[in-house]
Enzyme design. Structure first.
Site, mmCIF file in Angstrom:
data_model
loop_
_atom_site.group_PDB
_atom_site.id
_atom_site.type_symbol
_atom_site.label_atom_id
_atom_site.label_comp_id
_atom_site.label_asym_id
_atom_site.label_seq_id
_atom_site.Cartn_x
_atom_site.Cartn_y
_atom_site.Cartn_z
ATOM 1 N N SER A 37 70.536 57.230 28.242
ATOM 2 C CA SER A 37 71.764 57.285 29.097
ATOM 3 C C SER A 37 71.334 58.148 30.314
ATOM 4 O O SER A 37 70.411 58.941 30.073
ATOM 5 C CB SER A 37 73.023 57.910 28.673
ATOM 6 N N GLU A 38 71.636 57.427 31.620
ATOM 7 C CA GLU A 38 70.901 58.142 32.754
ATOM 8 C C GLU A 38 71.090 59.550 32.889
ATOM 9 O O GLU A 38 70.572 60.238 33.738
ATOM 10 C CB GLU A 38 70.857 57.316 33.772
ATOM 11 N N ASN A 39 72.557 59.904 32.360
ATOM 12 C CA ASN A 39 72.761 61.368 32.598
ATOM 13 C C ASN A 39 71.843 62.184 31.549
ATOM 14 O O ASN A 39 72.040 63.636 31.589
ATOM 15 C CB ASN A 39 74.169 61.758 32.274
ATOM 16 N N GLY A 40 70.911 61.855 30.763
ATOM 17 C CA GLY A 40 69.977 62.543 30.099
ATOM 18 C C GLY A 40 70.202 62.596 28.474
ATOM 19 O O GLY A 40 70.230 63.691 28.075
ATOM 20 N N SER A 63 65.382 61.975 32.780
ATOM 21 C CA SER A 63 65.766 60.682 32.567
ATOM 22 C C SER A 63 65.370 59.642 33.484
ATOM 23 O O SER A 63 65.084 58.411 33.428
ATOM 24 C CB SER A 63 67.241 60.702 32.571
#
Length: 217
Positions: free
Chosen positions: A45-48, A87
């Site tokens: 997930s791009e939020n890390g 990320s």
């Protein structure tokens, strides 16, 4: 015809052993619930977050563990958390094997519009612009038509683009379509859906070659 869960189940069949997969907001987030148990997959997930699992059961949510859409998630053994720079370094460095996104429109040459409707307040394009610019395998999950019954698979997108010529495959409530240099090639039709129904719902060029199997989900 498929519902959102049916679309997610069909896309889950595209996920292979050892894949690193990014899930966009909306229908794509459901895919993690339906991947085969006998393969090892890392959802990013791009939020890390790396190592996302299925959605939590009611009452077992942890408000601090969320995906990019701010939905509570579970994590698998060995999962890791990191900052956004790391990320997006993973995304821009092409370390993601498969990206699954929602969309408002897809054109017959693989353009995607999924971030803005003119006149409506939006926060910005977000991480989608990095994903579509870097990913080599993008599958779109969406309904075939909008609420007005108008096609979302078009000759040319009418909304502001997120990416150009990047979508490889589209899975909708009506079928599975591959983006080719000649247009959308119909690969499978949803249970109970006729080819004529798909033709009527597709504004872009639709290629129908031979017998089109009914998908199993």
């Amino acid at each position: 015809m498929l519902d959102k869960i049916g679309i997610a189940k069909r896309i889950a069949r595209e996920v292979k052993e050892g894949y690193y997969v990014n899930l966009g907001i909306g229908i794509p987030t459901l895919v993690a619930n339906y991947v085969r148990d006998d393969i090892s997959v890392e959802f990013q997930s791009e939020n890390g977050v790396l190592g996302m699992g299925p959605f939590p059961y009611e009452g077992e949510e942890d408000a601090d563990i969320i995906n990019a859409g701010k939905q509570t998630i579970t994590t698998l053994p060995g999962a890791s958390f990191f900052d956004s720079a790391t990320s997006f370094g993973m995304i821009r460095g092409k370390h993601v094997d498969l990206t699954i996104l929602g969309a408002m429109e897809v054109s017959e040459n693989g353009d995607i519009a999924n971030w803005k409707i003119p006149g409506k307040m939006v926060k910005g394009m977000g991480g989608a612009m990095d994903l579509v610019a870097s990913a080599e395998n993008i599958i779109v999950a969406m309904m075939h038509t909008n609420k007005k019954g108008e096609s979302k698979l078009l000759k040319k997108c009418s909304l502001p683009l997120t990416g150009v010529g990047c979508v490889k495959k589209v899975v909708t409530n009506l079928g599975v379509l591959e983006v080719t240099s000649q247009g959308f090639r119909l690969l499978e039709r949803a249970p109970g859906v006729s080819i004529d129904t798909i033709k009527e719902a597709t504004e872009g060029t639709l290629l129908v070659e031979g017998d089109i199997p009914e998908m199993t989900v």
